[in-house]
Motif scaffolding. Structure first.
Motif, mmCIF file in Angstrom:
data_model
loop_
_atom_site.group_PDB
_atom_site.id
_atom_site.type_symbol
_atom_site.label_atom_id
_atom_site.label_comp_id
_atom_site.label_asym_id
_atom_site.label_seq_id
_atom_site.Cartn_x
_atom_site.Cartn_y
_atom_site.Cartn_z
ATOM 1 N N LYS A 178 -42.755 53.678 -63.682
ATOM 2 C CA LYS A 178 -41.834 52.555 -63.816
ATOM 3 C C LYS A 178 -42.632 51.257 -63.867
ATOM 4 O O LYS A 178 -43.675 51.153 -63.247
ATOM 5 N N ILE A 179 -42.094 50.272 -64.554
ATOM 6 C CA ILE A 179 -42.716 48.947 -64.595
ATOM 7 C C ILE A 179 -42.436 48.234 -63.268
ATOM 8 O O ILE A 179 -41.350 48.385 -62.698
ATOM 9 N N VAL A 180 -43.414 47.488 -62.779
ATOM 10 C CA VAL A 180 -43.203 46.737 -61.543
ATOM 11 C C VAL A 180 -42.201 45.617 -61.827
ATOM 12 O O VAL A 180 -42.339 44.865 -62.787
ATOM 13 N N ALA A 181 -41.167 45.561 -61.021
ATOM 14 C CA ALA A 181 -40.106 44.556 -61.180
ATOM 15 C C ALA A 181 -40.222 43.524 -60.061
ATOM 16 O O ALA A 181 -40.541 43.860 -58.923
ATOM 17 N N ILE A 182 -39.956 42.289 -60.414
ATOM 18 C CA ILE A 182 -39.999 41.204 -59.433
ATOM 19 C C ILE A 182 -39.097 41.525 -58.236
ATOM 20 O O ILE A 182 -39.482 41.314 -57.089
ATOM 21 N N ASP A 183 -37.919 42.076 -58.496
ATOM 22 C CA ASP A 183 -36.992 42.411 -57.405
ATOM 23 C C ASP A 183 -37.572 43.437 -56.454
ATOM 24 O O ASP A 183 -37.341 43.384 -55.248
ATOM 25 N N ALA A 184 -38.342 44.408 -56.979
ATOM 26 C CA ALA A 184 -38.950 45.430 -56.115
ATOM 27 C C ALA A 184 -39.997 44.802 -55.204
ATOM 28 O O ALA A 184 -40.095 45.162 -54.028
ATOM 29 N N VAL A 185 -40.750 43.849 -55.731
ATOM 30 C CA VAL A 185 -41.742 43.157 -54.906
ATOM 31 C C VAL A 185 -41.030 42.338 -53.834
ATOM 32 O O VAL A 185 -41.382 42.391 -52.658
ATOM 33 N N LYS A 186 -40.022 41.585 -54.238
ATOM 34 C CA LYS A 186 -39.282 40.746 -53.284
ATOM 35 C C LYS A 186 -38.627 41.576 -52.188
ATOM 36 O O LYS A 186 -38.521 41.142 -51.044
ATOM 37 N N ALA A 187 -38.169 42.791 -52.524
ATOM 38 C CA ALA A 187 -37.447 43.640 -51.568
ATOM 39 C C ALA A 187 -38.382 44.426 -50.652
ATOM 40 O O ALA A 187 -37.917 45.080 -49.722
ATOM 41 N N SER A 188 -39.672 44.357 -50.878
ATOM 42 C CA SER A 188 -40.624 45.154 -50.102
ATOM 43 C C SER A 188 -41.289 44.318 -49.021
ATOM 44 O O SER A 188 -41.619 43.156 -49.228
ATOM 45 N N ASP A 189 -41.485 44.947 -47.862
ATOM 46 C CA ASP A 189 -42.189 44.286 -46.766
ATOM 47 C C ASP A 189 -43.696 44.318 -46.987
ATOM 48 O O ASP A 189 -44.409 43.387 -46.635
ATOM 49 N N VAL A 190 -44.162 45.432 -47.549
ATOM 50 C CA VAL A 190 -45.591 45.612 -47.801
ATOM 51 C C VAL A 190 -45.767 46.060 -49.242
ATOM 52 O O VAL A 190 -45.096 46.981 -49.697
ATOM 53 N N CYS A 191 -46.672 45.401 -49.950
ATOM 54 C CA CYS A 191 -47.041 45.802 -51.311
ATOM 55 C C CYS A 191 -48.477 46.308 -51.253
ATOM 56 O O CYS A 191 -49.374 45.567 -50.860
ATOM 57 N N VAL A 192 -48.656 47.557 -51.635
ATOM 58 C CA VAL A 192 -49.982 48.162 -51.649
ATOM 59 C C VAL A 192 -50.417 48.271 -53.100
ATOM 60 O O VAL A 192 -49.807 49.002 -53.877
ATOM 61 N N THR A 193 -51.456 47.508 -53.456
ATOM 62 C CA THR A 193 -51.961 47.561 -54.816
ATOM 63 C C THR A 193 -53.159 48.504 -54.870
ATOM 64 O O THR A 193 -53.893 48.662 -53.892
ATOM 65 N N MET A 194 -53.312 49.121 -56.028
ATOM 66 C CA MET A 194 -54.374 50.110 -56.220
ATOM 67 C C MET A 194 -55.007 49.888 -57.584
ATOM 68 O O MET A 194 -54.772 50.645 -58.518
ATOM 69 N N GLY A 195 -55.744 48.811 -57.718
ATOM 70 C CA GLY A 195 -56.480 48.590 -58.952
ATOM 71 C C GLY A 195 -55.740 47.839 -60.038
ATOM 72 O O GLY A 195 -56.172 47.851 -61.178
ATOM 73 N N CYS A 196 -54.624 47.167 -59.710
ATOM 74 C CA CYS A 196 -53.942 46.430 -60.784
ATOM 75 C C CYS A 196 -54.365 44.973 -60.829
ATOM 76 O O CYS A 196 -53.938 44.232 -61.703
ATOM 77 N N GLY A 197 -55.199 44.555 -59.904
ATOM 78 C CA GLY A 197 -55.772 43.209 -59.945
ATOM 79 C C GLY A 197 -54.735 42.114 -59.995
ATOM 80 O O GLY A 197 -53.739 42.144 -59.282
ATOM 81 N N ASP A 198 -54.948 41.153 -60.871
ATOM 82 C CA ASP A 198 -54.099 39.968 -60.939
ATOM 83 C C ASP A 198 -52.774 40.206 -61.649
ATOM 84 O O ASP A 198 -51.964 39.289 -61.753
ATOM 85 N N THR A 199 -52.533 41.410 -62.160
ATOM 86 C CA THR A 199 -51.282 41.659 -62.869
ATOM 87 C C THR A 199 -50.122 41.926 -61.917
ATOM 88 O O THR A 199 -48.981 41.974 -62.344
ATOM 89 N N CYS A 200 -50.398 42.087 -60.632
ATOM 90 C CA CYS A 200 -49.328 42.319 -59.663
ATOM 91 C C CYS A 200 -48.765 40.973 -59.208
ATOM 92 O O CYS A 200 -49.526 40.087 -58.827
ATOM 93 N N PRO A 201 -47.439 40.809 -59.241
ATOM 94 C CA PRO A 201 -46.860 39.546 -58.789
ATOM 95 C C PRO A 201 -47.075 39.336 -57.293
ATOM 96 O O PRO A 201 -47.036 40.285 -56.524
#
Length: 137
Positions: free
Chosen positions: A67-90
């Motif tokens: 799935k594509i990362v959605a702004i709403d999913a980031v806003k609704a999450s307490d913790v965002c764990v990134t794994m190599g997406c660098g600056d493309t993660c909001p």
């Protein structure tokens, strides 16, 4: 709004690392944590070697889809764990971000993916202990 903590796992293709992490968190947390995963440039399907590696430990992620990362999913999450997406993660103020530096299982065989899977499991277990420890009986 849920009282449960929520975690979003994000990697580039949402086909390997983030899917394995979401599978472990869903399986091990027993409903105590809301789980999401997404990618900055999602693949067409989950990596079949990641599916196989997870099946070896009794977790079936074969029905999942990138799935594509959605702004709403980031806003609704307490913790965002990134794994190599660098600056493309909001990034949003007030959210907690963890960056897990893990090898990408894309294009690798099962022997190379197993240690990645095992390290993801170790980190997910530590995250569960921090966010939603089990109550003493």
């Amino acid at each position: 709004m849920s009282d449960k903590p929520s975690v979003l796992f994000v990697c580039v293709h949402n086909a390997g690392r983030s899917q394995m992490a979401a599978g472990f968190l869903t399986h091990l947390a027993g409903g105590r944590i809301e789980v999401r995963s997404a990618g900055s440039a999602p693949a067409d399907a989950v990596n079949p070697v990641a599916v196989e590696a997870m099946r070896e430990v009794g977790i079936d992620i074969s029905a999942e889809a990138p799935k594509i990362v959605a702004i709403d999913a980031v806003k609704a999450s307490d913790v965002c764990v990134t794994m190599g997406c660098g600056d493309t993660c909001p990034v949003f103020p007030g959210k907690r971000y963890l960056d897990w530096d893990l090898d990408d299982p894309a294009g690798q065989g099962i022997e190379a993916v197993r240690p990645i899977r095992d390290e993801i499991e170790r980190r997910v277990r530590a995250l569960i202990d921090e966010l939603a420890p089990e109550s003493p009986a």
